[in-house]
Design a protein around this motif. Structure first.
Motif, PDB file in Angstrom:
ATOM      1  N   ASP A 133      34.205  47.638  44.333  1.00  0.00           N
ATOM      2  CA  ASP A 133      33.032  47.645  45.387  1.00  0.00           C
ATOM      3  C   ASP A 133      32.819  46.289  45.229  1.00  0.00           C
ATOM      4  O   ASP A 133      33.307  45.685  45.018  1.00  0.00           O
ATOM      5  N   TRP A 134      32.234  45.772  46.417  1.00  0.00           N
ATOM      6  CA  TRP A 134      31.909  44.745  46.946  1.00  0.00           C
ATOM      7  C   TRP A 134      30.588  44.114  45.502  1.00  0.00           C
ATOM      8  O   TRP A 134      30.864  42.995  44.740  1.00  0.00           O
ATOM      9  N   ALA A 135      29.523  44.758  45.300  1.00  0.00           N
ATOM     10  CA  ALA A 135      28.987  44.301  44.243  1.00  0.00           C
ATOM     11  C   ALA A 135      29.430  44.275  42.896  1.00  0.00           C
ATOM     12  O   ALA A 135      29.664  42.704  42.502  1.00  0.00           O
ATOM     13  N   THR A 136      31.035  44.724  41.918  1.00  0.00           N
ATOM     14  CA  THR A 136      31.792  44.228  40.977  1.00  0.00           C
ATOM     15  C   THR A 136      32.682  42.777  41.474  1.00  0.00           C
ATOM     16  O   THR A 136      32.666  42.406  40.804  1.00  0.00           O
ATOM     17  N   TYR A 137      33.311  42.694  42.677  1.00  0.00           N
ATOM     18  CA  TYR A 137      33.705  41.907  42.774  1.00  0.00           C
ATOM     19  C   TYR A 137      32.888  40.192  42.892  1.00  0.00           C
ATOM     20  O   TYR A 137      33.123  39.178  42.347  1.00  0.00           O
ATOM     21  N   ARG A 138      31.819  40.224  43.009  1.00  0.00           N
ATOM     22  CA  ARG A 138      30.425  39.041  43.235  1.00  0.00           C
ATOM     23  C   ARG A 138      30.322  39.189  42.130  1.00  0.00           C
ATOM     24  O   ARG A 138      29.534  38.076  41.674  1.00  0.00           O
ATOM     25  N   MET A 139      30.335  39.654  40.844  1.00  0.00           N
ATOM     26  CA  MET A 139      29.835  39.840  39.705  1.00  0.00           C
ATOM     27  C   MET A 139      31.054  38.975  39.133  1.00  0.00           C
ATOM     28  O   MET A 139      30.557  37.713  38.304  1.00  0.00           O
ATOM     29  N   LEU A 140      32.088  39.525  39.295  1.00  0.00           N
ATOM     30  CA  LEU A 140      33.456  38.793  38.740  1.00  0.00           C
ATOM     31  C   LEU A 140      33.630  37.437  39.453  1.00  0.00           C
ATOM     32  O   LEU A 140      34.214  36.287  38.590  1.00  0.00           O
ATOM     33  N   HIS A 141      33.044  37.360  40.787  1.00  0.00           N
ATOM     34  CA  HIS A 141      33.200  35.821  41.072  1.00  0.00           C
ATOM     35  C   HIS A 141      31.839  34.763  40.480  1.00  0.00           C
ATOM     36  O   HIS A 141      32.254  33.516  40.376  1.00  0.00           O
ATOM     37  N   GLN A 142      30.596  35.220  40.404  1.00  0.00           N
ATOM     38  CA  GLN A 142      29.583  34.284  39.824  1.00  0.00           C
ATOM     39  C   GLN A 142      30.449  34.363  38.248  1.00  0.00           C
ATOM     40  O   GLN A 142      29.885  33.046  37.589  1.00  0.00           O
ATOM     41  N   ALA A 143      31.161  35.271  37.612  1.00  0.00           N
ATOM     42  CA  ALA A 143      31.567  34.578  36.220  1.00  0.00           C
ATOM     43  C   ALA A 143      32.788  34.097  35.988  1.00  0.00           C
ATOM     44  O   ALA A 143      32.467  32.973  34.963  1.00  0.00           O
ATOM     45  N   ALA A 148      37.558  37.726  40.120  1.00  0.00           N
ATOM     46  CA  ALA A 148      37.529  38.675  41.285  1.00  0.00           C
ATOM     47  C   ALA A 148      38.717  37.988  42.068  1.00  0.00           C
ATOM     48  O   ALA A 148      38.670  39.324  42.887  1.00  0.00           O
ATOM     49  N   TRP A 149      39.562  36.824  42.570  1.00  0.00           N
ATOM     50  CA  TRP A 149      40.542  36.720  42.979  1.00  0.00           C
ATOM     51  C   TRP A 149      41.422  37.641  42.288  1.00  0.00           C
ATOM     52  O   TRP A 149      41.961  38.756  43.667  1.00  0.00           O
ATOM     53  N   LEU A 150      41.798  37.347  41.075  1.00  0.00           N
ATOM     54  CA  LEU A 150      42.590  39.087  40.601  1.00  0.00           C
ATOM     55  C   LEU A 150      42.942  40.588  40.592  1.00  0.00           C
ATOM     56  O   LEU A 150      43.149  41.508  41.068  1.00  0.00           O
ATOM     57  N   ALA A 151      40.789  40.837  40.446  1.00  0.00           N
ATOM     58  CA  ALA A 151      40.150  41.486  41.099  1.00  0.00           C
ATOM     59  C   ALA A 151      40.622  42.217  42.554  1.00  0.00           C
ATOM     60  O   ALA A 151      41.150  43.864  42.697  1.00  0.00           O
ATOM     61  N   ALA A 152      40.508  41.768  43.581  1.00  0.00           N
ATOM     62  CA  ALA A 152      40.686  41.884  45.134  1.00  0.00           C
ATOM     63  C   ALA A 152      41.988  41.675  45.468  1.00  0.00           C
ATOM     64  O   ALA A 152      42.758  42.490  46.008  1.00  0.00           O
ATOM     65  N   LEU A 153      43.143  41.246  44.576  1.00  0.00           N
ATOM     66  CA  LEU A 153      44.268  41.046  44.869  1.00  0.00           C
ATOM     67  C   LEU A 153      45.337  41.360  44.086  1.00  0.00           C
ATOM     68  O   LEU A 153      46.537  41.327  44.278  1.00  0.00           O
ATOM     69  N   GLY A 154      45.332  41.156  42.819  1.00  0.00           N
ATOM     70  CA  GLY A 154      45.870  41.553  41.994  1.00  0.00           C
ATOM     71  C   GLY A 154      47.031  40.245  41.783  1.00  0.00           C
ATOM     72  O   GLY A 154      47.015  38.976  42.129  1.00  0.00           O
ATOM     73  N   PRO A 155      47.939  40.947  40.956  1.00  0.00           N
ATOM     74  CA  PRO A 155      48.436  39.477  40.212  1.00  0.00           C
ATOM     75  C   PRO A 155      49.193  38.517  41.437  1.00  0.00           C
ATOM     76  O   PRO A 155      50.302  39.712  41.848  1.00  0.00           O
ATOM     77  N   ARG A 156      50.091  37.625  41.123  1.00  0.00           N
ATOM     78  CA  ARG A 156      50.788  37.502  42.678  1.00  0.00           C
ATOM     79  C   ARG A 156      50.675  35.918  43.134  1.00  0.00           C
ATOM     80  O   ARG A 156      49.590  34.415  42.294  1.00  0.00           O
ATOM     81  N   LEU A 157      51.387  35.247  43.865  1.00  0.00           N
ATOM     82  CA  LEU A 157      51.277  34.125  44.391  1.00  0.00           C
ATOM     83  C   LEU A 157      50.013  33.115  44.827  1.00  0.00           C
ATOM     84  O   LEU A 157      49.634  34.231  46.156  1.00  0.00           O
ATOM     85  N   HIS A 158      49.489  32.309  44.297  1.00  0.00           N
ATOM     86  CA  HIS A 158      48.061  32.188  44.787  1.00  0.00           C
ATOM     87  C   HIS A 158      48.011  30.194  45.878  1.00  0.00           C
ATOM     88  O   HIS A 158      47.503  30.705  47.223  1.00  0.00           O
ATOM     89  N   HIS A 159      48.878  29.747  45.852  1.00  0.00           N
ATOM     90  CA  HIS A 159      49.418  28.432  46.755  1.00  0.00           C
ATOM     91  C   HIS A 159      50.494  28.526  46.256  1.00  0.00           C
ATOM     92  O   HIS A 159      51.406  28.298  44.930  1.00  0.00           O
TER      93      HIS A 159
END
Length: 255
Positions: A133-143, A148-159
């Motif tokens: 959920d958005w609250a979890t994403y924001r908490m992880l992004h702050q940490a 947060a990137w992994l939580a929302a997208l999973g392991p994958r190509l970043h750039h």
């Protein structure tokens, strides 16, 4: 799965996430990328050590590891059997997070379906666990933004990283072309997901943010990755640019 199929799936997943970058005609006749930066985490089948046998099957060999305690990541460089793109596995160490963000991230990963935790395409099949959920994403992004990137997208190509020499131009020329396409690069060597060696000039170009739906159905725009260009500061280096990418002082030997 063979190596060419693996790379094609990585690229297709990347273009799907970044249609603005995939549409650039700058890469139409370009040689292979210099390196692919993939983000994963040190947990279960997604850890670097667990992924290495599969990547070895594709012809990649470990060429060095780099520890960045201030970022909570371990970067493993993998060289190809040919002149193709190197792989950089950027592994987040959840143990460096504070208690609650670590618990939230590990809980998400633990809810992944067993069928999505095996196979040779763990780095190009998308997020294998439920969307936070958005609250979890924001908490992880702050940490930690990568948590947060992994939580929302999973392991994958970043750039994807390109060597200007292999593109046939200078960094200034390639940067000009990207600016004409609406992309503005950042030259800060510590701006990206890992620091860049002073042996290379560097620009990182974030892709356009995209609106994605979180667990409760609300949609928010988030940054999903981007592309980078590099160029040697000194001519005559025998090493590939990917070999010079990370600062030497971060290199470590892992028993």
């Amino acid at each position: 799965m063979q190596r060419d199929e693996f790379l094609q799936q990585l690229w297709l997943d990347y273009v799907h996430l970044h249609p603005d970058l995939g549409a650039l005609d700058l890469w139409v006749n370009a040689p292979a990328a210099e390196y692919l930066a993939l983000v994963t985490l040190n947990q279960g089948p997604f850890s670097t050590e667990t992924l290495l046998p599969t990547l070895g099957h594709f012809g990649y060999r470990r060429a060095g590891q780099y520890a960045m305690a201030d970022r909570g990541v371990l970067v493993t460089c993998l060289s190809p059997a040919d002149n193709g793109a190197w792989l950089l596995l950027v592994e987040l160490q959840p143990g460096t997070l504070t208690r609650e963000p670590r618990r939230r991230l590990e809980s998400l990963v633990g809810d992944a379906h067993p069928a999505d935790c095996k196979g040779q395409n763990l780095l190009c099949r998308g997020r294998p666990w439920p969307m936070p959920d958005w609250a979890t994403y924001r908490m992880l992004h702050q940490a930690h933004p990568l948590a947060a990137w992994l939580a929302a997208l999973g392991p994958r190509l970043h750039h994807v990283g390109f060597d200007c020499e292999r593109l046939g131009g200078s960094l200034a020329q390639v940067d000009h072309d990207l600016r004409q396409a609406g992309l503005v690069g950042n030259a800060d060597r510590r701006h990206g997901i890992f620091p860049i060696s002073p042996l290379l000039d560097y620009r990182y170009y974030p892709a356009c943010t995209r609106r994605i739906a979180f667990a409760d159905g609300d949609e928010h725009r988030v940054a999903l990755g981007g592309l980078a260009i590099v160029q040697r500061c000194i001519n005559g280096e025998r090493e590939r640019a990917a070999e010079l990418l990370l600062p030497r002082h971060t290199r470590c030997e892992v028993a």
